[in-house]
Design a protein around this motif. Structure first.
Motif, short mmCIF file in Angstrom:
data_model
loop_
_atom_site.label_atom_id
_atom_site.label_comp_id
_atom_site.label_asym_id
_atom_site.label_seq_id
_atom_site.Cartn_x
_atom_site.Cartn_y
_atom_site.Cartn_z
N ILE A 20 0.74 -1.29 -0.41
CA ILE A 20 0.22 0.10 -0.21
C ILE A 20 1.13 1.42 0.03
CG2 ILE A 20 -1.61 0.87 0.96
CD1 ILE A 20 -3.00 -1.53 2.58
N ARG A 23 2.70 2.16 -3.34
CA ARG A 23 1.09 1.99 -4.39
C ARG A 23 0.44 3.21 -3.59
NH1 ARG A 23 2.41 -2.74 -5.31
NH2 ARG A 23 2.61 -3.54 -6.83
N ARG A 26 -2.48 5.08 -4.81
CA ARG A 26 -3.53 4.33 -6.54
C ARG A 26 -3.86 3.70 -5.36
NH1 ARG A 26 -4.77 2.29 -10.37
NH2 ARG A 26 -3.30 2.96 -12.04
N SER A 27 -4.06 3.83 -4.36
CA SER A 27 -4.52 3.64 -3.43
C SER A 27 -4.94 4.62 -2.20
CB SER A 27 -3.40 2.72 -1.74
OG SER A 27 -2.90 1.78 -2.09
N THR A 30 -8.16 5.01 -5.08
CA THR A 30 -9.02 4.23 -4.55
C THR A 30 -9.79 4.39 -3.32
OG1 THR A 30 -7.29 1.98 -5.75
CG2 THR A 30 -9.64 0.76 -4.07
N THR A 31 -9.27 4.79 -2.23
CA THR A 31 -9.59 4.54 -1.32
C THR A 31 -10.79 5.75 -0.75
OG1 THR A 31 -7.78 4.10 0.48
CG2 THR A 31 -9.83 5.21 1.14
N GLN A 105 -8.80 -2.84 -8.38
CA GLN A 105 -8.56 -3.49 -8.11
C GLN A 105 -7.57 -4.78 -9.29
OE1 GLN A 105 -7.19 -4.49 -5.24
NE2 GLN A 105 -8.71 -2.71 -3.53
N SER A 108 -4.70 -3.24 -10.16
CA SER A 108 -3.37 -3.64 -9.01
C SER A 108 -2.92 -4.04 -9.47
CB SER A 108 -3.84 -3.25 -8.25
OG SER A 108 -2.72 -3.50 -7.25
N GLU A 136 -4.81 -6.09 2.21
CA GLU A 136 -4.81 -4.36 1.55
C GLU A 136 -6.48 -4.33 2.00
OE1 GLU A 136 -2.74 -4.42 -2.35
OE2 GLU A 136 -0.85 -5.73 -1.38
N GLN A 140 -7.09 -0.55 3.73
CA GLN A 140 -7.87 0.69 3.30
C GLN A 140 -9.30 0.62 3.23
OE1 GLN A 140 -7.06 -0.60 -1.41
NE2 GLN A 140 -5.10 -0.33 -0.69
N SER A 192 -15.39 -2.78 1.11
CA SER A 192 -14.58 -3.10 0.20
C SER A 192 -13.72 -4.75 0.30
CB SER A 192 -13.40 -2.27 1.48
OG SER A 192 -11.84 -2.20 0.89
#
Length: 216
Positions: A20, A23, A26-27, A30-31, A105, A108, A136, A140, A192
């Motif tokens: 995490i 990245r 990107r995380s 996503t979050t 995801q 990813s 992960e 997140q 998630s």
């Protein structure tokens, strides 16, 4: 040949956290979808909780303020009911959130072909790959849900103060707000985890040789 990679849970947690961090942006993207969805859910529930606190006072003035603000309440009621429109909007926002998580995801997984292939060539079992993705998603989900809850409660407090007046803080139903916050965190974290199931299975079933051949 046996594959005997059996790393402890603590090591899996460490690898997931490092992934995490590497990245991070990107995380973060996503979050953010999860943060907004949970914030909206918590905002709706907490706004109704504030209104219910005023309604529990039982005085005519509070009732008139609630009716003027657009709440469907009658004098003597003990609770504020969420409208059908609010429920549908919340459901749609959560569905969009799940789709966004699944898409992020899957991207990813595509970016991590070589990483996954290397781990499997070294003997990592399918369940280990799934565990990494689930951990992960759990991290997140918790971070995004807690952030969303804080944002939602703050927005609900400001909105209630504007529409219902500062007297709303004299009858704050802390138990109801706490329940809404916990429920929102659980729903956000659950979303998630649901969103990562399919991408995790895709990653776990990947053949090591095919993964190593993929271009970054």
């Amino acid at each position: 040949m046996k594959r005997l990679i059996a790393l402890p849970f603590r090591k899996s947690l460490e690898i997931a956290f490092k992934s995490i961090r590497v990245r991070f942006f990107r995380s973060l993207v996503t979050t953010m979808s999860l943060v907004l969805a949970v914030a909206f859910l918590c905002y709706i529930r907490t706004s109704n909780d504030f209104a219910q606190g005023m309604l529990a006072g039982g005085d005519v003035e509070s009732y008139q303020v609630l009716v003027k603000a657009g709440y469907d309440a009658a004098l003597g009621d003990s609770s504020i009911v969420t409208s059908a429109k609010q429920r549908w909007i919340v459901i749609l926002s959560l569905m969009v959130c799940i789709v966004g998580i699944i898409n992020a995801q899957l991207m990813s997984v595509t970016e991590r072909f070589r990483e996954i292939g290397t781990m499997k060539c070294l003997g990592a079992l399918d369940r280990f790959i799934v565990r990494l993705f689930v951990l992960e998603a759990l991290m997140q989900g918790l971070a995004g849900s807690i952030s969303g809850v804080l944002l939602g409660i703050l927005a609900a407090a400001v909105s209630s103060a504007i529409t219902l007046g500062l007297n709303v803080f004299a009858t704050v139903p802390w138990a109801l707000i706490g329940y809404s916050a916990i429920l929102s965190v659980l729903i956000g974290t659950g979303l998630s985890l649901i969103g990562v199931i399919y991408p995790a299975i895709i990653a776990a079933r990947m053949q090591p040789v095919e993964a190593m051949r993929q271009e970054q």
